[in-house]
Write an enzyme that holds these catalytic residues in place. Sequence first.
Site, PDB file in Angstrom:
ATOM      1  N   CYS A   1     -14.059  -6.771  -7.396  1.00  0.00           N
ATOM      2  CA  CYS A   1     -13.703  -5.739  -8.381  1.00  0.00           C
ATOM      3  C   CYS A   1     -14.017  -6.166  -9.813  1.00  0.00           C
ATOM      4  O   CYS A   1     -14.112  -7.352 -10.129  1.00  0.00           O
ATOM      5  CB  CYS A   1     -12.211  -5.415  -8.256  1.00  0.00           C
ATOM      6  SG  CYS A   1     -11.767  -3.826  -9.009  1.00  0.00           S
TER       7      CYS A   1
ATOM      8  N   ASP B   1      -0.242  -5.411  -4.521  1.00  0.00           N
ATOM      9  CA  ASP B   1      -0.615  -6.267  -5.642  1.00  0.00           C
ATOM     10  C   ASP B   1       0.640  -6.856  -6.262  1.00  0.00           C
ATOM     11  O   ASP B   1       1.754  -6.344  -6.076  1.00  0.00           O
ATOM     12  CB  ASP B   1      -1.378  -5.436  -6.685  1.00  0.00           C
ATOM     13  CG  ASP B   1      -2.217  -6.292  -7.634  1.00  0.00           C
ATOM     14  OD1 ASP B   1      -2.116  -7.534  -7.593  1.00  0.00           O
ATOM     15  OD2 ASP B   1      -2.982  -5.714  -8.432  1.00  0.00           O
TER      16      ASP B   1
END
Length: 202
Positions: free
Chosen positions: A7, A128
């Site tokens: 990412c 996360d």
Amino acid sequence: MTKIKLCGLRREADIEAANELRPDYIGFVFAKKSRRAVDRETAGRLKRLLNRDIQAVGVFVNAQPETVAFLLEEEVIDLAQLHGQEDAEYIARLREMTDKPLIQAFRIRTAEDARRAEKSPAEYILLDAGAGDGKTFEWELAESVGRPYFLAGGLTPENAGEAAERLHPFALDVSSGIETDGWKDPAKMRAFAEAVRRREKE
């Protein structure tokens, strides 16, 4: 096999490295406050350079649904990752404009956070520790999650193999862990991918 998402790509060199490594996903960040943010034009140009076998994920934080849907329908991105306070109502509004897959991110600090993530109406969930701050959370909280998930937060080439072997997530999502001085490092990108794939073969 655990999938790989690299990412925060923002340069042609990043795309070249990804094309060589063939992760399952790459991510473009559209959150303006992020130092990794790209605009629509840059993302579109980079997407055209991306190997067609790799899916591009757009990362958004409380963006207007119309903005997200436009980028999906224009095929600048293939999936949208919602990393803000987007709720079921937001997702329902987005569904009216696009049927492309969605990833809803959750900050995991307690068992209740994990249970809440399981109930998401999005196709995928992402667990996360925070908002891209490069920290891990207590992985045992993920062990109770009964649906496939992306695992993010504090992943590096050094712990990616352990994460894949211990948790068997749908995908591992890395950003700062493959950077040097704030930029994507091809050597670290390769080391991360190899760590996941090597552990999966053992």
